[in-house]
Motif scaffolding. Sequence first.
Motif, PDB file in Angstrom:
ATOM      1  N   ILE A 186       0.826  -1.229   0.027  1.00  0.00           N
ATOM      2  CA  ILE A 186      -0.055   0.016   0.183  1.00  0.00           C
ATOM      3  C   ILE A 186       0.771   1.166   0.082  1.00  0.00           C
ATOM      4  O   ILE A 186       1.572   1.326   1.095  1.00  0.00           O
ATOM      5  CB  ILE A 186      -1.068   0.054   1.217  1.00  0.00           C
ATOM      6  N   LEU A 187       0.833   2.019  -1.051  1.00  0.00           N
ATOM      7  CA  LEU A 187       1.747   3.139  -1.351  1.00  0.00           C
ATOM      8  C   LEU A 187       0.936   4.548  -0.773  1.00  0.00           C
ATOM      9  O   LEU A 187      -0.382   4.878  -1.316  1.00  0.00           O
ATOM     10  CB  LEU A 187       2.192   3.157  -2.724  1.00  0.00           C
ATOM     11  N   HIS A 188       1.789   5.430  -0.373  1.00  0.00           N
ATOM     12  CA  HIS A 188       1.176   6.785   0.108  1.00  0.00           C
ATOM     13  C   HIS A 188       1.782   8.017  -0.393  1.00  0.00           C
ATOM     14  O   HIS A 188       1.898   8.956  -0.123  1.00  0.00           O
ATOM     15  CB  HIS A 188       1.233   6.989   1.712  1.00  0.00           C
ATOM     16  N   ASN A 189       2.597   7.623  -1.672  1.00  0.00           N
ATOM     17  CA  ASN A 189       3.353   8.951  -2.280  1.00  0.00           C
ATOM     18  C   ASN A 189       2.315   9.200  -3.141  1.00  0.00           C
ATOM     19  O   ASN A 189       1.402   8.887  -3.655  1.00  0.00           O
ATOM     20  CB  ASN A 189       4.610   8.328  -2.755  1.00  0.00           C
ATOM     21  N   GLY A 190       2.568  10.749  -3.556  1.00  0.00           N
ATOM     22  CA  GLY A 190       2.119  11.484  -4.857  1.00  0.00           C
ATOM     23  C   GLY A 190       1.336  12.535  -4.247  1.00  0.00           C
ATOM     24  O   GLY A 190       1.475  13.019  -3.122  1.00  0.00           O
ATOM     25  N   CYS A 191       0.720  13.455  -5.028  1.00  0.00           N
ATOM     26  CA  CYS A 191      -0.167  14.567  -4.576  1.00  0.00           C
ATOM     27  C   CYS A 191      -1.406  14.730  -5.652  1.00  0.00           C
ATOM     28  O   CYS A 191      -1.380  14.207  -6.491  1.00  0.00           O
ATOM     29  CB  CYS A 191       0.926  15.832  -4.727  1.00  0.00           C
ATOM     30  N   ALA A 192      -2.133  15.686  -5.020  1.00  0.00           N
ATOM     31  CA  ALA A 192      -3.299  15.931  -5.891  1.00  0.00           C
ATOM     32  C   ALA A 192      -3.411  16.445  -7.051  1.00  0.00           C
ATOM     33  O   ALA A 192      -4.165  16.177  -7.933  1.00  0.00           O
ATOM     34  CB  ALA A 192      -4.561  16.688  -4.874  1.00  0.00           C
ATOM     35  N   ARG A 216      12.829  -8.204 -15.240  1.00  0.00           N
ATOM     36  CA  ARG A 216      11.709  -9.201 -15.740  1.00  0.00           C
ATOM     37  C   ARG A 216      11.710 -10.198 -14.573  1.00  0.00           C
ATOM     38  O   ARG A 216      10.655 -10.974 -14.373  1.00  0.00           O
ATOM     39  CB  ARG A 216      12.198  -9.786 -16.792  1.00  0.00           C
ATOM     40  N   GLU A 217      12.901 -10.300 -13.810  1.00  0.00           N
ATOM     41  CA  GLU A 217      12.821 -11.602 -12.801  1.00  0.00           C
ATOM     42  C   GLU A 217      11.930 -11.259 -11.613  1.00  0.00           C
ATOM     43  O   GLU A 217      11.565 -12.044 -10.916  1.00  0.00           O
ATOM     44  CB  GLU A 217      14.139 -11.864 -12.456  1.00  0.00           C
ATOM     45  N   ASN A 218      11.316  -9.811 -11.335  1.00  0.00           N
ATOM     46  CA  ASN A 218      10.575  -9.402 -10.309  1.00  0.00           C
ATOM     47  C   ASN A 218       9.649  -8.412 -10.716  1.00  0.00           C
ATOM     48  O   ASN A 218       9.991  -7.211 -10.410  1.00  0.00           O
ATOM     49  CB  ASN A 218      11.655  -8.859  -8.990  1.00  0.00           C
ATOM     50  N   SER A 219       8.641  -8.766 -11.299  1.00  0.00           N
ATOM     51  CA  SER A 219       7.492  -8.094 -11.759  1.00  0.00           C
ATOM     52  C   SER A 219       7.006  -7.434 -10.741  1.00  0.00           C
ATOM     53  O   SER A 219       6.771  -6.055 -10.704  1.00  0.00           O
ATOM     54  CB  SER A 219       6.659  -8.537 -12.849  1.00  0.00           C
ATOM     55  N   PHE A 220       6.560  -7.754  -9.468  1.00  0.00           N
ATOM     56  CA  PHE A 220       6.079  -7.106  -8.453  1.00  0.00           C
ATOM     57  C   PHE A 220       7.152  -5.916  -8.189  1.00  0.00           C
ATOM     58  O   PHE A 220       6.404  -4.781  -7.944  1.00  0.00           O
ATOM     59  CB  PHE A 220       5.891  -8.047  -7.323  1.00  0.00           C
ATOM     60  N   ARG A 221       8.145  -6.303  -7.824  1.00  0.00           N
ATOM     61  CA  ARG A 221       8.998  -5.069  -7.620  1.00  0.00           C
ATOM     62  C   ARG A 221       9.221  -3.854  -8.556  1.00  0.00           C
ATOM     63  O   ARG A 221       9.256  -2.857  -8.214  1.00  0.00           O
ATOM     64  CB  ARG A 221      10.751  -5.735  -7.093  1.00  0.00           C
ATOM     65  N   ALA A 222       9.165  -4.410  -9.765  1.00  0.00           N
ATOM     66  CA  ALA A 222       9.284  -3.334 -10.726  1.00  0.00           C
ATOM     67  C   ALA A 222       7.942  -2.436 -10.934  1.00  0.00           C
ATOM     68  O   ALA A 222       8.202  -1.184 -10.759  1.00  0.00           O
ATOM     69  CB  ALA A 222       9.244  -4.193 -12.265  1.00  0.00           C
ATOM     70  N   VAL A 223       6.849  -2.975 -10.647  1.00  0.00           N
ATOM     71  CA  VAL A 223       5.576  -2.152 -10.657  1.00  0.00           C
ATOM     72  C   VAL A 223       5.748  -1.283  -9.303  1.00  0.00           C
ATOM     73  O   VAL A 223       5.245  -0.177  -9.428  1.00  0.00           O
ATOM     74  CB  VAL A 223       4.404  -2.990 -10.409  1.00  0.00           C
ATOM     75  N   VAL A 224       5.992  -1.761  -8.156  1.00  0.00           N
ATOM     76  CA  VAL A 224       5.938  -0.850  -6.926  1.00  0.00           C
ATOM     77  C   VAL A 224       7.137  -0.026  -7.016  1.00  0.00           C
ATOM     78  O   VAL A 224       6.881   1.322  -6.736  1.00  0.00           O
ATOM     79  CB  VAL A 224       6.372  -1.784  -5.533  1.00  0.00           C
ATOM     80  N   SER A 225       8.165  -0.152  -7.733  1.00  0.00           N
ATOM     81  CA  SER A 225       9.255   0.787  -7.943  1.00  0.00           C
ATOM     82  C   SER A 225       8.771   2.092  -8.870  1.00  0.00           C
ATOM     83  O   SER A 225       8.953   3.136  -8.531  1.00  0.00           O
ATOM     84  CB  SER A 225      10.502   0.227  -8.478  1.00  0.00           C
ATOM     85  N   ALA A 226       8.047   1.634 -10.102  1.00  0.00           N
ATOM     86  CA  ALA A 226       7.508   2.603 -10.846  1.00  0.00           C
ATOM     87  C   ALA A 226       6.662   3.465 -10.236  1.00  0.00           C
ATOM     88  O   ALA A 226       6.555   4.661 -10.521  1.00  0.00           O
ATOM     89  CB  ALA A 226       6.981   1.618 -12.238  1.00  0.00           C
ATOM     90  N   MET A 227       5.883   2.632  -9.380  1.00  0.00           N
ATOM     91  CA  MET A 227       4.549   3.570  -8.835  1.00  0.00           C
ATOM     92  C   MET A 227       5.207   4.567  -7.854  1.00  0.00           C
ATOM     93  O   MET A 227       4.807   5.711  -7.655  1.00  0.00           O
ATOM     94  CB  MET A 227       3.792   2.788  -8.093  1.00  0.00           C
ATOM     95  N   THR A 228       6.340   4.283  -7.150  1.00  0.00           N
ATOM     96  CA  THR A 228       7.022   5.055  -6.097  1.00  0.00           C
ATOM     97  C   THR A 228       7.696   6.166  -6.824  1.00  0.00           C
ATOM     98  O   THR A 228       7.652   7.309  -6.314  1.00  0.00           O
ATOM     99  CB  THR A 228       7.834   4.336  -5.272  1.00  0.00           C
ATOM    100  N   VAL A 229       8.257   5.949  -7.787  1.00  0.00           N
ATOM    101  CA  VAL A 229       9.169   6.856  -8.814  1.00  0.00           C
ATOM    102  C   VAL A 229       8.212   7.952  -9.141  1.00  0.00           C
ATOM    103  O   VAL A 229       8.519   9.238  -9.016  1.00  0.00           O
ATOM    104  CB  VAL A 229       9.807   6.181 -10.064  1.00  0.00           C
ATOM    105  N   MET A 230       7.038   7.472  -9.657  1.00  0.00           N
ATOM    106  CA  MET A 230       5.872   8.565 -10.064  1.00  0.00           C
ATOM    107  C   MET A 230       5.488   9.305  -8.979  1.00  0.00           C
ATOM    108  O   MET A 230       5.238  10.714  -9.111  1.00  0.00           O
ATOM    109  CB  MET A 230       4.776   7.880 -10.947  1.00  0.00           C
TER     110      MET A 230
END
Length: 286
Positions: A186-192, A216-230
Amino acid sequence: MKYGESLRKVQETKPAVQCITNFVTVNDCANIILAAGGTPAMTMDVREVREGVEGMNALVCNLGAIESVDSMIIAGQHANELGIPVVLDPVAAGSTTLRRYSIRELLETVHFTAIRGNASEIRAIEAGGLEAKTGRGVDVSAEDEITADTLKKSIEMAEKLALRIRSVIALSGETDIVTDGDQTVILHNGCATMARITGSGCMLTSLIGAFCGADRENSFRAVVSAMTVMGLAGEIAEQKRLEKGTGNATFRTDLIDAVFNMTPEKVDQGIRCQEEQRNAEKVRDF
């Protein structure tokens, strides 16, 4: 888990990402991939998408390009054959009959490594695509918004869908949820203000494509990382907007700049999340 590792892989490997996306956001999607360190290819014509996906590291299919569903199926099936990650953005999936039929056809013919959408779009997929009209165009409906009261229900819906279709599911909103059915963040980064620019969701999905292609070896980590970067980029852009008194147009530029200047260390230091495991207590908070 160190989620900054996925960003490091993007910056080092420079993944090539083929995007079949809508004309409203195509330029921003290309620029966000470039900012992260990847290389975009906006090959969408049905006559060349099969050939175009060869040599790519990831494929992104965006239902905003509703006229290109045939291209998504052809490219997606070939990407599956080649073992290339495929990411879906089910834009307004439950809002019209055409989109409900199209999302069902896509899910029946292509396996998606990850699916990123708002809660209404994900609910439309979880319901099978045809059972209910959901959402308000590209926006999440009020009843689907992720709140403290609906968080548990939203997590359960996403986990159930992830296990059923064997994909990483990402619900984005004021609170973000990422799950593969066994592990959930559950991620809480970002803004309105991110909701006040065109294409922030499309850009996020394109970013996920780059991260899945590099990690590719860790798609879950990849998605969380991309969401966090954004999310972190949004926070940085918002701080600049408030300091300078600028508006949403400058915010979009600052958002892309923030992705360009992001580092793995900033990801691991800035992420605000809770990690959970299926049938287990919460592991830790950041």
